[in-house]
Motif scaffolding. Structure first.
Motif, PDB file in Angstrom:
ATOM      1  N   GLU A   1       0.807  -1.227   0.000  1.00 45.01           N
ATOM      2  CA  GLU A   1       0.000   0.000   0.000  1.00 45.01           C
ATOM      3  C   GLU A   1       0.834   1.268   0.000  1.00 45.01           C
ATOM      4  N   GLN A   2       2.078   1.161  -0.333  1.00 45.05           N
ATOM      5  CA  GLN A   2       2.892   2.370  -0.476  1.00 45.05           C
ATOM      6  C   GLN A   2       4.114   2.039  -1.296  1.00 45.05           C
ATOM      7  N   ASN A   3       4.935   3.013  -1.603  1.00 40.03           N
ATOM      8  CA  ASN A   3       6.130   2.735  -2.382  1.00 40.03           C
ATOM      9  C   ASN A   3       7.367   2.741  -1.536  1.00 40.03           C
TER      10      ASN A   3
ATOM     11  N   SER B   1       8.657   5.820   0.278  1.00 39.06           N
ATOM     12  CA  SER B   1       7.962   6.337   1.455  1.00 39.06           C
ATOM     13  C   SER B   1       8.018   5.343   2.612  1.00 39.06           C
TER      14      SER B   1
ATOM     15  N   ALA C   1       5.796  -3.933 -10.368  1.00 41.81           N
ATOM     16  CA  ALA C   1       4.993  -2.956 -11.106  1.00 41.81           C
ATOM     17  C   ALA C   1       5.150  -1.577 -10.496  1.00 41.81           C
ATOM     18  N   ARG C   2       5.170  -1.543  -9.171  1.00 46.11           N
ATOM     19  CA  ARG C   2       5.189  -0.261  -8.476  1.00 46.11           C
ATOM     20  C   ARG C   2       6.538   0.432  -8.570  1.00 46.11           C
TER      21      ARG C   2
ATOM     22  N   HIS D   1       8.879   2.116 -12.278  1.00 42.40           N
ATOM     23  CA  HIS D   1       9.058   3.526 -12.604  1.00 42.40           C
ATOM     24  C   HIS D   1       9.051   4.364 -11.335  1.00 42.40           C
ATOM     25  N   GLY D   2       9.391   3.735 -10.237  1.00 42.11           N
ATOM     26  CA  GLY D   2       9.329   4.398  -8.937  1.00 42.11           C
ATOM     27  C   GLY D   2      10.445   5.401  -8.707  1.00 42.11           C
TER      28      GLY D   2
ATOM     29  N   GLU E   1      -4.095  -5.567 -10.758  1.00 44.42           N
ATOM     30  CA  GLU E   1      -5.072  -4.541 -10.353  1.00 44.42           C
ATOM     31  C   GLU E   1      -6.465  -5.168 -10.214  1.00 44.42           C
TER      32      GLU E   1
ATOM     33  N   ASN F   1       8.010   9.672  -5.238  1.00 42.42           N
ATOM     34  CA  ASN F   1       6.618   9.438  -5.586  1.00 42.42           C
ATOM     35  C   ASN F   1       5.680  10.206  -4.694  1.00 42.42           C
TER      36      ASN F   1
ATOM     37  N   ALA G   1       3.396   9.301  -2.749  1.00 45.94           N
ATOM     38  CA  ALA G   1       3.177   8.811  -1.393  1.00 45.94           C
ATOM     39  C   ALA G   1       4.249   9.303  -0.430  1.00 45.94           C
TER      40      ALA G   1
ATOM     41  N   ALA H   1       3.721   7.853 -15.445  1.00 48.91           N
ATOM     42  CA  ALA H   1       4.398   6.563 -15.404  1.00 48.91           C
ATOM     43  C   ALA H   1       4.607   6.119 -13.960  1.00 48.91           C
ATOM     44  N   ARG H   2       4.990   7.085 -13.127  1.00 49.03           N
ATOM     45  CA  ARG H   2       5.339   6.758 -11.755  1.00 49.03           C
ATOM     46  C   ARG H   2       4.135   6.411 -10.908  1.00 49.03           C
ATOM     47  N   GLU H   3       3.037   7.088 -11.142  1.00 50.32           N
ATOM     48  CA  GLU H   3       1.875   6.919 -10.271  1.00 50.32           C
ATOM     49  C   GLU H   3       0.838   5.954 -10.819  1.00 50.32           C
TER      50      GLU H   3
ATOM     51  N   HIS I   1       1.039   2.848 -11.225  1.00 49.55           N
ATOM     52  CA  HIS I   1       0.974   1.700 -10.328  1.00 49.55           C
ATOM     53  C   HIS I   1       1.458   2.088  -8.934  1.00 49.55           C
ATOM     54  N   GLY I   2       1.365   3.358  -8.631  1.00 54.18           N
ATOM     55  CA  GLY I   2       1.887   3.895  -7.379  1.00 54.18           C
ATOM     56  C   GLY I   2       1.042   3.538  -6.177  1.00 54.18           C
ATOM     57  N   GLY I   3       1.377   4.152  -5.053  1.00 55.32           N
ATOM     58  CA  GLY I   3       0.783   3.755  -3.799  1.00 55.32           C
ATOM     59  C   GLY I   3      -0.499   4.478  -3.426  1.00 55.32           C
TER      60      GLY I   3
ATOM     61  N   ARG J   1      -4.179   6.202  -8.804  1.00 59.01           N
ATOM     62  CA  ARG J   1      -4.043   5.042  -9.670  1.00 59.01           C
ATOM     63  C   ARG J   1      -5.331   4.818 -10.461  1.00 59.01           C
TER      64      ARG J   1
END
Lengths: 209, 209
Positions: free
Chosen positions: A25-27, A30, A109-110, A113-114, A172, B27, B29, B109-111, B113-115, B120
């Motif tokens: 639930e986060q990247n 963070s 996936a997250r 491109h994080g 997803e 990101n 988050a 791109a970053r968000e 699949h982001g948190g 999303r």
DNA sequence: CCATTCAGTAAACAGTCGTTTGCCGAACTT
DNA sequence: AAGTTCGGCAAACGACTGTTTACTGAATGG
């Protein structure tokens, strides 16, 4: 391995699992050291006995995530068979992989491109080797007899891209908060099969670039 | 519009720009209210005059990012022309879009699949509408005379997926820390053109599902 | 059995964080 | 001209952060 090392590995595992769990639930960017150790049931300082950084934990997770991916792809490529069967099997394998390794897939996936460059690059590099592996397998097939190296690589990348985005879409669709909608899962799989058929059609009629 | 509203919009813009700028290296988050306001030259409390949440700022950025995307896709679809020219133009437009809207593209791109779930979902929904738009345009072409709705949608999604991953790859190749490698950019564009050609080949020989 | 190694701990460090409060003053309304 | 609206500010709140320190005690090796 001594009991010493065994216990250390156990703690390391706990940290990795805690991270993986929290990253649902986060990247990575963070994530907090205290957060991870709390979840793992260790003291904050213990973290530094295993990793210098949170980025290092991230890289460890990348390596872990991609081992199972390589195993998966080989399972598809190894077996021969007609184009149709191969497509069905490929999609099945992707589906199963997402089902059985959800946290790892989500992590990839997250973070692909994080915000953490080292992790991003590690994933990209591995995905590249991945495409190379697919390309090598394609080269062995008789249907790509007179394909140039470049065209083979292009095709392999197309397959990998399709696989990645299909996996992300399946993920997803499976997330708990969307109810795990099974109809949506099947629709995505069906679309992927059609897309693979379309590509293999283009492949049969390809005359080179 | 009164000077009142104008100044408020200016501050809002400053916040959005600050966020977009900071999101180049992290990101959503992991973004902080104080961080954003500091970058924007405002006090922390000022943030809450514009957004209840950082997630809300994120959603605003999504909307902003996708307006230019829609404009872009219409630019490609509107003009007619042979398949080859259309492919070249599509790739050119993607390339230009990444060049001119780098922060927005990076954000998406970053968000994607982001948190942050709200963000999303907003991106996914818009990408879906996006595919629908492409599908509608494809339906008007004579070459898809007897294509079923489902097959058209599948094709549209394939195009959108390819566009997205090409844009992401172009972005990565352009990032300052990788030296903005122009050869890599051209290689990615060339690969995308080949992939589009392969797909259009499959399209010509498609006989329905 | 004794010395050493070392994974894990508690405590303290100086910060940063999100959010709320009360207030100011310029732009609006009447 | 008087009154109201409201965007922005400084200050304060407790909570949480990453990292270092000195220490403990069990497994390890001689």
């Amino acid at each position: 391995m001594g009991a010493r090392q065994a216990q250390k590995q156990q703690s390391r595992r706990a940290l990795l699992d805690a991270g993986l769990h929290l990253l649902a639930e986060q990247n990575l960017a963070s994530l907090g050291v205290r957060e991870v150790t709390r979840e793992a049931g260790l003291s904050p300082a213990a973290f530094y006995r295993h990793f210098p950084d949170l980025a290092a934990l991230g890289v460890a997770l990348v390596e872990e995530s991609l081992v199972s991916l390589h195993v998966m792809i080989r399972a598809v490529l190894a077996e021969a068979g007609g184009a149709e069967e191969l497509i069905d099997r490929a999609v099945d394998v992707i589906e199963r992989h997402v089902r059985e390794h959800r946290p790892h897939v989500r992590f990839l996936a997250r973070e692909r491109h994080g915000g953490v460059r080292l992790v991003r690059e590690a994933i990209d590099a591995e995905l590249g080797r991945f495409a190379a592996e697919v390309g090598a397998a394609l080269a062995l097939q008789p249907s790509s007899r007179d394909w140039s190296e470049r065209d083979l690589r292009m095709l392999a990348e197309l397959y990998v891209d399709l696989m990645v985005s299909t996996a992300a879409a399946l993920l997803e669709a499976r997330e708990a908060d969307s109810g795990g909608d099974p109809a949506r899962v099947e629709r995505i799989a069906a679309t992927a099969r059609l897309q693979l058929r379309l590509i293999s059609l283009g492949r049969r009629h390809w005359t080179g670039s």
